[in-house]
Design an enzyme around this catalytic site. Structure first.
Site, mmCIF file in Angstrom:
data_model
loop_
_atom_site.group_PDB
_atom_site.id
_atom_site.type_symbol
_atom_site.label_atom_id
_atom_site.label_comp_id
_atom_site.label_asym_id
_atom_site.label_seq_id
_atom_site.Cartn_x
_atom_site.Cartn_y
_atom_site.Cartn_z
ATOM 1 N N ASP A 100 4.012 -4.842 -7.437
ATOM 2 C CA ASP A 100 3.441 -3.605 -6.885
ATOM 3 C C ASP A 100 3.950 -2.378 -7.634
ATOM 4 O O ASP A 100 3.442 -1.278 -7.420
ATOM 5 C CB ASP A 100 3.736 -3.482 -5.379
ATOM 6 C CG ASP A 100 5.207 -3.630 -5.056
ATOM 7 O OD1 ASP A 100 5.778 -4.682 -5.381
ATOM 8 O OD2 ASP A 100 5.789 -2.688 -4.502
ATOM 9 N N ASN A 101 4.955 -2.557 -8.469
ATOM 10 C CA ASN A 101 5.453 -1.433 -9.262
ATOM 11 C C ASN A 101 5.062 -1.578 -10.731
ATOM 12 O O ASN A 101 5.649 -0.941 -11.597
ATOM 13 C CB ASN A 101 6.977 -1.328 -9.134
ATOM 14 C CG ASN A 101 7.401 -0.974 -7.713
ATOM 15 O OD1 ASN A 101 6.623 -0.377 -6.965
ATOM 16 N ND2 ASN A 101 8.602 -1.332 -7.334
ATOM 17 N N ASP B 146 6.956 4.236 -10.339
ATOM 18 C CA ASP B 146 7.835 3.935 -9.202
ATOM 19 C C ASP B 146 9.304 3.888 -9.600
ATOM 20 O O ASP B 146 9.960 2.854 -9.567
ATOM 21 C CB ASP B 146 7.401 2.647 -8.497
ATOM 22 C CG ASP B 146 6.202 2.891 -7.597
ATOM 23 O OD1 ASP B 146 5.623 3.990 -7.687
ATOM 24 O OD2 ASP B 146 5.835 1.999 -6.820
ATOM 25 N N GLY C 297 7.571 7.121 6.059
ATOM 26 C CA GLY C 297 6.641 7.832 5.180
ATOM 27 C C GLY C 297 7.280 8.964 4.393
ATOM 28 O O GLY C 297 6.588 9.711 3.696
ATOM 29 N N GLY D 298 0.827 -1.210 0.000
ATOM 30 C CA GLY D 298 0.000 0.000 0.000
ATOM 31 C C GLY D 298 0.853 1.249 0.000
ATOM 32 O O GLY D 298 2.076 1.190 0.091
ATOM 33 N N ARG E 199 3.995 5.882 1.787
ATOM 34 C CA ARG E 199 4.534 7.250 1.892
ATOM 35 C C ARG E 199 3.977 8.116 0.780
ATOM 36 O O ARG E 199 4.649 9.017 0.284
ATOM 37 C CB ARG E 199 6.054 7.242 1.834
ATOM 38 C CG ARG E 199 6.624 6.517 0.641
ATOM 39 C CD ARG E 199 8.059 6.878 0.519
ATOM 40 N NE ARG E 199 8.714 6.047 -0.478
ATOM 41 C CZ ARG E 199 9.923 6.264 -0.902
ATOM 42 N NH1 ARG E 199 10.625 7.263 -0.436
ATOM 43 N NH2 ARG E 199 10.467 5.481 -1.803
HETATM 44 P P1 AMP Z 1 8.998 0.830 -3.312
HETATM 45 O O1 AMP Z 1 10.154 -0.098 -3.165
HETATM 46 O O2 AMP Z 1 9.376 2.290 -3.240
HETATM 47 O O3 AMP Z 1 8.165 0.538 -4.507
HETATM 48 O O4 AMP Z 1 8.091 0.610 -2.028
HETATM 49 C C1 AMP Z 1 7.599 -0.638 -1.641
HETATM 50 C C2 AMP Z 1 6.633 -0.447 -0.501
HETATM 51 O O5 AMP Z 1 7.283 0.143 0.618
HETATM 52 C C3 AMP Z 1 5.444 0.442 -0.798
HETATM 53 O O6 AMP Z 1 4.345 -0.060 -0.094
HETATM 54 C C4 AMP Z 1 5.876 1.776 -0.245
HETATM 55 O O7 AMP Z 1 4.792 2.603 0.080
HETATM 56 C C5 AMP Z 1 6.641 1.354 0.980
HETATM 57 N N1 AMP Z 1 7.656 2.340 1.369
HETATM 58 C C6 AMP Z 1 8.787 2.628 0.712
HETATM 59 N N2 AMP Z 1 9.481 3.582 1.366
HETATM 60 C C7 AMP Z 1 8.776 3.903 2.458
HETATM 61 C C8 AMP Z 1 8.971 4.814 3.548
HETATM 62 N N3 AMP Z 1 10.041 5.589 3.634
HETATM 63 N N4 AMP Z 1 8.007 4.857 4.482
HETATM 64 C C9 AMP Z 1 6.922 4.074 4.418
HETATM 65 N N5 AMP Z 1 6.698 3.200 3.444
HETATM 66 C C10 AMP Z 1 7.609 3.103 2.469
HETATM 67 MG MG MG Z 2 6.507 0.949 -5.290
#
Ligand code: AMP
Ligand code: MG
Length: 499
Positions: free
Chosen positions: A255-256, A265, A129, A93, A96
């Site tokens: 998820d991306n 992403d 976040g 989800g 952030r």
């Molecule tokens: P990502 O690798 O950026 O695609 O993120 C994968 C998951 O981790 C997603 O659910 C993001 O919302 C969550 N996420 C990534 N970075 C953060 C962060 N700094 N704080 C909270 N959630 C994060």
């Molecule tokens: Mg992502």
């Protein structure tokens, strides 16, 4: 939680995603920041969305930090799941990010307007976040460069620095990115509901996605089949485009993977310099799962995960046939990708016909580039010059390879093929230059620009690079340095997730 206080006029935002059931998202405002300052605004994009840039300059620091929102914003964080490096995680989800709402752009397309780095949400897990300035500037520049290259992508509207520290291995300056995308519905969004056996949820998401992205595919009786087919088509086109420009996404988790078929992403993504299918830049991709040349196979794997999430609905639509339909459709994916890729590569090489031998000619060039450690972008770009400059151009082109003799052999073969038929050399060269970029966001250029901006507050290199990348197919006076491959001193390069 109550929505934040508002500021300024309404932006014409609507909220179609909120017509979906309440468990699809969480309603909450962004977390305020200390000292918001808008450092970048994408004025052409603002215009395309129907917004006056004066207005955005006036209120943007508050709006795009999430401190004070336009009165028609209705902030939510979206629920989704996803396979991360092959491991299914049932609950991810927007950890952030906050969706402010949707806007219908000047072309009549519905676009999400989302803040990224806007504070904790119910999906944050252990994260803070937040985002820091380096990766935010990276996404802003790379996504806009992809757009200019003609690759379907989310866009970047604004960067606001927060005035707050973000704690990673070091203390870093915080920032919020305003991202604009056709939507933020992912393969992982379907998986979220499928993993909970929430089939009404899958069905509602599916209907919504078809309506929003593929209205022409809305066959009333077989929506699951239609969506799968539409997304497979779109994804095959997208990955072919990535390969053609030398882009490596770096985190092709489900998820991306957007159902709209846009690139989303941007994290540890990067462009390849010399051609090598095993190229990996991401520091966390230890086994090269998301290497340049693996992207087609991974995209296919992601499409399988999507199909699995839809399988019970496929089965309901066509009892006793769900599995077979799924397999047949997925079997098409590699072919579709290859077709798209071949079509694009033919254009890049100036091959105007549909000779079945073209594929081998292209493969042999890639092999030559690989063995000769030739720069992918420049090798293709300079091919047009060979047509115009004769022996001199040929020698210059071959000099880009470690093994100029092999390159020369290939070149002779290619010249024979392109001159066999079709328009004259000048026309052909023009057409080739229109699809072979001269400027891409090369890692060394981007890193230099980012460190100048983030560490020294010196924005000129970033702005200049950004500017050059706006017209990547057009040779620009005095901007030669931006087309050059990395200097020999530039060693092994790694990118980081920036989470
Ligand atoms: P990502 O690798 O950026 O695609 O993120 C994968 C998951 O981790 C997603 O659910 C993001 O919302 C969550 N996420 C990534 N970075 C953060 C962060 N700094 N704080 C909270 N959630 C994060
Ligand atoms: Mg992502």
């Amino acid at each position: 939680m109550l929505p934040s206080a508002t500021l300024g006029p309404a932006l014409g935002l609507s909220h179609s995603y909120q017509s979906l059931p309440a468990h699809f998202y969480s309603r909450l405002p962004p977390e305020p920041v200390s000292k918001p300052e808008m450092v970048l605004l994408n004025e052409p994009l603002a215009h395309a969305l129907g917004w006056e840039s004066d207005l955005l300059w006036r209120f943007g620091a508050q709006w795009f930090s999430g401190n004070l929102l336009p009165p028609d914003a209705s902030p939510i964080a979206l629920a989704y799941a996803g396979d991360q490096f092959g491991q299914f995680v049932p609950q991810l989800g927007d950890g952030r990010a906050i969706l402010l709402g949707e806007v219908i752009d000047r072309q009549g397309r519905r676009q999400d307007v989302q803040l990224k780095g806007s504070g904790r949400t119910p999906y944050s897990r252990r994260g803070d976040g937040r985002a820091w300035l380096g990766p935010v500037l990276r996404e802003y520049l790379v996504s806009e460069a992809m757009f200019a290259l003609g690759v379907p992508t989310s866009r970047s509207l604004a960067v606001v620095t927060s005035g707050d520290p973000v704690f990673r291995e070091q203390v870093l300056p915080g920032a919020v990115l305003t991202r604009v995308a056709a939507s933020h519905i992912r393969v992982g969004t379907l998986q979220y509901f499928a993993a909970r056996n929430d089939w009404p949820g899958v069905r509602q998401l599916l209907d919504y996605t078809l309506r929003r992205h593929y209205p022409e595919w809305q066959e009333r009786d077989k929506p699951a089949c239609s969506l799968l087919q539409a997304v497979i088509r779109q994804q095959a086109q997208l990955i072919a485009r990535w390969l053609q420009v030398g882009f490596i996404h770096g985190v092709m988790n489900t998820d991306n993977t957007a159902l709209s078929g846009e690139t989303i992403d941007y994290g540890p993504c990067a462009f390849m310099d010399h051609y090598d299918p095993s190229t990996v830049f991401s520091s966390i991709d230890h086994w090269g799962r998301y290497a340049y040349g693996n992207q087609p196979a991974i995209a296919a794997w992601n499409m399988w995960r999507m199909a699995e999430a839809l399988l019970p609905l496929l089965e309901t639509e066509q009892p006793g046939k769900g599995k077979r339909i799924m397999q047949e459709m997925l079997a098409l994916f590699p072919e579709l990708l290859q077709e798209n890729w071949l079509q694009g590569m033919r254009a890049k090489l100036g091959l105007s016909g549909k000779d079945p031998a073209d594929a081998q000619l292209i493969e042999r060039l890639l092999e030559c580039m690989y063995r000769g450690r030739a720069d992918y972008t420049l090798t293709l770009r300079r091919l047009a010059e060979v047509l115009l400059t004769g022996a001199e151009g040929e020698a210059a082109w071959c000099a880009g390879f470690r093994d100029p003799l092999a390159a020369r052999r290939w070149l002779a073969e290619w010249l024979a093929v392109v001159r066999r038929d079709g328009p004259d050399d000048a026309l052909r060269a023009n057409a080739m230059n229109a699809v072979n970029p001269l400027y891409i966001p090369r890692n060394y250029l981007l890193e230099n620009a980012l460190s100048a901006a983030v560490e020294q507050g010196e924005w000129q290199p970033y702005r200049q690079l950004y500017q050059v990348l706006q017209t990547p197919f057009q040779q620009q006076e005095g901007q030669d340095t931006f087309s050059q491959p990395p200097p020999a001193t530039w060693g092994e390069y790694q990118t980081f997730c920036g989470t």
